[in-house]
Design a protein around this motif. Structure first.
Motif, mmCIF file in Angstrom:
data_model
loop_
_atom_site.group_PDB
_atom_site.id
_atom_site.type_symbol
_atom_site.label_atom_id
_atom_site.label_comp_id
_atom_site.label_asym_id
_atom_site.label_seq_id
_atom_site.Cartn_x
_atom_site.Cartn_y
_atom_site.Cartn_z
ATOM 1 N N THR A 209 -7.080 -73.348 60.225
ATOM 2 C CA THR A 209 -6.620 -73.684 61.578
ATOM 3 C C THR A 209 -6.555 -72.462 62.486
ATOM 4 O OG1 THR A 209 -4.313 -73.466 60.847
ATOM 5 C CG2 THR A 209 -5.288 -75.667 60.794
ATOM 6 N N GLU A 210 -6.263 -71.271 61.913
ATOM 7 C CA GLU A 210 -6.177 -70.066 62.738
ATOM 8 C C GLU A 210 -7.559 -69.615 63.202
ATOM 9 O OE1 GLU A 210 -2.661 -69.243 63.279
ATOM 10 O OE2 GLU A 210 -3.028 -71.216 62.396
ATOM 11 N N VAL A 211 -8.564 -69.840 62.366
ATOM 12 C CA VAL A 211 -9.942 -69.553 62.773
ATOM 13 C C VAL A 211 -10.353 -70.508 63.890
ATOM 14 C CG1 VAL A 211 -12.359 -69.568 62.040
ATOM 15 C CG2 VAL A 211 -10.604 -68.620 60.528
ATOM 16 N N LEU A 212 -9.994 -71.778 63.759
ATOM 17 C CA LEU A 212 -10.320 -72.766 64.794
ATOM 18 C C LEU A 212 -9.612 -72.433 66.102
ATOM 19 C CD1 LEU A 212 -10.207 -76.052 62.667
ATOM 20 C CD2 LEU A 212 -12.204 -74.695 63.319
ATOM 21 N N LYS A 213 -8.384 -71.951 66.008
ATOM 22 C CA LYS A 213 -7.666 -71.527 67.219
ATOM 23 C C LYS A 213 -8.372 -70.346 67.878
ATOM 24 C CE LYS A 213 -3.037 -72.923 65.616
ATOM 25 N NZ LYS A 213 -1.706 -72.406 65.203
ATOM 26 N N ALA A 214 -8.804 -69.390 67.050
ATOM 27 C CA ALA A 214 -9.503 -68.218 67.584
ATOM 28 C C ALA A 214 -10.803 -68.627 68.256
ATOM 29 C CB ALA A 214 -9.769 -67.209 66.464
ATOM 30 N N ALA A 215 -11.505 -69.607 67.661
ATOM 31 C CA ALA A 215 -12.746 -70.099 68.265
ATOM 32 C C ALA A 215 -12.454 -70.815 69.575
ATOM 33 C CB ALA A 215 -13.459 -71.035 67.290
ATOM 34 N N LYS A 216 -11.373 -71.561 69.616
ATOM 35 C CA LYS A 216 -11.000 -72.281 70.845
ATOM 36 C C LYS A 216 -10.723 -71.309 71.990
ATOM 37 C CE LYS A 216 -9.954 -76.376 72.643
ATOM 38 N NZ LYS A 216 -10.862 -77.551 72.610
ATOM 39 N N LEU A 217 -10.135 -70.167 71.655
ATOM 40 C CA LEU A 217 -9.830 -69.160 72.670
ATOM 41 C C LEU A 217 -11.053 -68.327 73.046
ATOM 42 C CD1 LEU A 217 -6.373 -67.838 71.367
ATOM 43 C CD2 LEU A 217 -6.770 -69.271 73.379
ATOM 44 N N GLY A 218 -12.139 -68.493 72.310
ATOM 45 C CA GLY A 218 -13.339 -67.709 72.579
ATOM 46 C C GLY A 218 -13.339 -66.347 71.924
ATOM 47 N N LEU A 219 -12.471 -66.146 70.927
ATOM 48 C CA LEU A 219 -12.393 -64.847 70.252
ATOM 49 C C LEU A 219 -13.492 -64.684 69.210
ATOM 50 C CD1 LEU A 219 -8.524 -64.628 69.637
ATOM 51 C CD2 LEU A 219 -9.822 -63.986 71.681
ATOM 52 N N VAL A 220 -13.914 -65.792 68.608
ATOM 53 C CA VAL A 220 -14.953 -65.756 67.574
ATOM 54 C C VAL A 220 -15.919 -66.896 67.808
ATOM 55 C CG1 VAL A 220 -13.419 -64.718 65.856
ATOM 56 C CG2 VAL A 220 -13.642 -67.196 65.965
ATOM 57 N N ILE A 239 -13.699 -55.930 65.115
ATOM 58 C CA ILE A 239 -12.291 -55.935 65.522
ATOM 59 C C ILE A 239 -12.165 -55.557 66.992
ATOM 60 C CG2 ILE A 239 -10.139 -54.608 65.284
ATOM 61 C CD1 ILE A 239 -10.565 -54.695 62.262
ATOM 62 N N ALA A 240 -12.919 -54.533 67.419
ATOM 63 C CA ALA A 240 -12.872 -54.103 68.817
ATOM 64 C C ALA A 240 -13.271 -55.244 69.750
ATOM 65 C CB ALA A 240 -13.790 -52.900 69.023
ATOM 66 N N ILE A 241 -14.302 -55.985 69.385
ATOM 67 C CA ILE A 241 -14.761 -57.104 70.215
ATOM 68 C C ILE A 241 -13.678 -58.181 70.313
ATOM 69 C CG2 ILE A 241 -16.393 -59.022 70.303
ATOM 70 C CD1 ILE A 241 -18.500 -57.145 69.172
ATOM 71 N N MET A 242 -13.087 -58.533 69.193
ATOM 72 C CA MET A 242 -12.056 -59.574 69.208
ATOM 73 C C MET A 242 -10.847 -59.158 70.036
ATOM 74 S SD MET A 242 -12.055 -61.245 65.383
ATOM 75 C CE MET A 242 -10.703 -62.336 65.836
ATOM 76 N N LEU A 243 -10.459 -57.894 69.937
ATOM 77 C CA LEU A 243 -9.300 -57.427 70.695
ATOM 78 C C LEU A 243 -9.601 -57.400 72.200
ATOM 79 C CD1 LEU A 243 -7.929 -54.550 68.435
ATOM 80 C CD2 LEU A 243 -7.195 -56.939 68.554
ATOM 81 N N ARG A 245 -11.705 -59.407 73.729
ATOM 82 C CA ARG A 245 -11.694 -60.816 74.141
ATOM 83 C C ARG A 245 -10.270 -61.347 74.263
ATOM 84 N NH1 ARG A 245 -16.531 -62.898 70.033
ATOM 85 N NH2 ARG A 245 -18.297 -62.107 71.277
ATOM 86 N N MET A 246 -9.390 -60.889 73.376
ATOM 87 C CA MET A 246 -7.987 -61.305 73.473
ATOM 88 C C MET A 246 -7.364 -60.794 74.762
ATOM 89 S SD MET A 246 -5.421 -62.922 72.222
ATOM 90 C CE MET A 246 -5.586 -63.221 70.460
ATOM 91 N N LEU A 247 -7.664 -59.550 75.127
ATOM 92 C CA LEU A 247 -7.151 -59.014 76.387
ATOM 93 C C LEU A 247 -7.677 -59.805 77.581
ATOM 94 C CD1 LEU A 247 -7.296 -55.150 75.795
ATOM 95 C CD2 LEU A 247 -5.260 -56.598 75.921
ATOM 96 N N GLU A 248 -8.918 -60.267 77.503
ATOM 97 C CA GLU A 248 -9.466 -61.097 78.575
ATOM 98 C C GLU A 248 -8.699 -62.410 78.710
ATOM 99 O OE1 GLU A 248 -13.617 -61.448 77.580
ATOM 100 O OE2 GLU A 248 -14.171 -60.041 79.159
ATOM 101 N N VAL A 249 -8.250 -62.934 77.570
ATOM 102 C CA VAL A 249 -7.446 -64.157 77.604
ATOM 103 C C VAL A 249 -6.101 -63.885 78.269
ATOM 104 C CG1 VAL A 249 -6.249 -65.882 76.187
ATOM 105 C CG2 VAL A 249 -8.569 -65.155 75.570
ATOM 106 N N PHE A 250 -5.484 -62.758 77.901
ATOM 107 C CA PHE A 250 -4.184 -62.402 78.479
ATOM 108 C C PHE A 250 -4.300 -62.018 79.956
ATOM 109 C CE2 PHE A 250 -2.765 -60.789 74.028
ATOM 110 C CZ PHE A 250 -2.419 -62.071 73.659
ATOM 111 N N PHE A 251 -5.309 -61.216 80.262
ATOM 112 C CA PHE A 251 -5.448 -60.629 81.599
ATOM 113 C C PHE A 251 -6.878 -60.856 82.113
ATOM 114 C CE2 PHE A 251 -2.790 -57.842 78.859
ATOM 115 C CZ PHE A 251 -1.546 -58.141 79.397
#
Length: 318
Positions: A209-220, A239-243, A245-251
């Motif tokens: 489910t955590e992988v599916l959540k990450a995919a939903k957010l566009g992280l993977v 790891i750098a790419i995922m982080l 993308r996470m910042l893009e989600v936040f900001f």
């Protein structure tokens, strides 16, 4: 001539051991205490173990109680270990009462706030055995098998609930792609206070489910065949790419510009598709080079390293 030289060398080693009080480990003759158990009675520790026959036949043999609280050093590492003459009870067993308060090692026993660890070994003159199994009581650290350099940051990460159950038993193990998803989703939920709705999301080779959540957010995302390869180790540049993308989600409006302040020896090894993200994370000191002046983009990362990197991101942008 060769035999004479060997004999002289042995005598020299023996004389050094005697002169400097160096203890020799001799497990062949003594064995080590077996099946050590621990319980608490009347605010004191009760220890019981089985003695092998090799120890029972040695006259005047002693046992040593090695003790530590939490992640502190063992008493033996501090050069202070208790020793007493070994007595035998029924069937070669020994049972003793050990009071670390009376011995001046701690002020009180508090099982709700500390963990207490004990192991036993034999001592006969300057010869010591290997230690027994370790027995513990009290509050266990949330994570296990972590490097000392990471303890303080892992403690903070544990308080923030950034360490998933799936990785906490062995923090030195290499982290997989799905495990890193579990860490970053905890970061997302910590930062936003929201749970990701992953309904309708699917990945060909993962139901985590955590992988599916990450995919939903566009992280993977999956590869050209739609596979995510969840059990594969993740690389530092991934790891750098995922982080990022996470910042893009936040900001969403964040400027990801950077200055290449560091000239790492292996900059040229960074994949084209990861170069900007690696440089940005280095610029923000989320990722750092090693002592050899390398950033190791294709290298894998341990669980403790991955959690520390995610914690740095949280602290930097929170």
């Amino acid at each position: 001539m060769k035999k004479i030289l060997i004999l002289i060398l042995c005598l020299l080693i023996l004389s050094v051991n005697v002169a400097f009080g160096i203890e020799e480990v001799d497990t062949m003759n003594m064995g080590s205490p077996k099946y050590l158990t621990l319980k608490v009675e009347n605010n004191k520790f009760i220890l019981e173990w089985l003695n092998p026959i090799h120890a029972m036949v040695r006259e005047g043999i002693q046992y040593q109680v090695d003790f530590k609280v939490g992640r502190n050093k063992w008493q033996s590492e501090e050069g202070n270990i208790l020793a007493n003459t070994l007595d035998f009870t029924t069937n070669g067993k020994t049972s003793i009462t050990f009071d670390p308060v009376e011995e001046g090692l701690i002020k009180n026993i508090n099982l709700e706030e500390n963990s207490y660890n004990i192991r036993i070994r034999y001592k006969d003159d300057d010869i010591v055995s290997n230690f027994s199994n370790v027995v513990s009581l009290g509050l266990r650290p949330y994570y296990e098998n972590a490097s000392e350099w990471a303890w303080s940051e892992l403690d903070m990460a544990a308080d923030l609930k950034l360490i998933p159950e799936s990785i906490r038993q062995d923090m030195k193990k290499v982290i997989t792609r799905e495990e890193f998803c579990e860490v970053v989703i905890r970061l997302y939920e910590l930062q936003t206070g929201k749970t990701v709705d992953y309904s309708g999301q699917s990945i060909k080779d993962s139901t985590n489910t955590e992988v599916l959540k990450a995919a939903k957010l566009g992280l993977v995302q999956g590869n050209e065949k739609g596979n995510f390869l969840p059990k594969d180790p993740i690389t530092r540049q991934e790891i750098a790419i995922m982080l990022r993308r996470m910042l893009e989600v936040f900001f969403p409006d964040m400027d990801f510009g950077y200055v290449e302040e560091y000239d790492y020896a292996d900059d040229g090894d960074i994949a084209v598709w990861a170069y900007d993200d690696m440089q940005y994370m280095i610029h923000k000191e989320i990722l750092r080079g090693d002592l050899n002046g390398k950033v190791n983009p294709w290298s894998h990362t341990t669980r403790e390293e991955a959690v520390v990197v995610v914690l740095r991101l949280f602290n930097k942008f929170n």
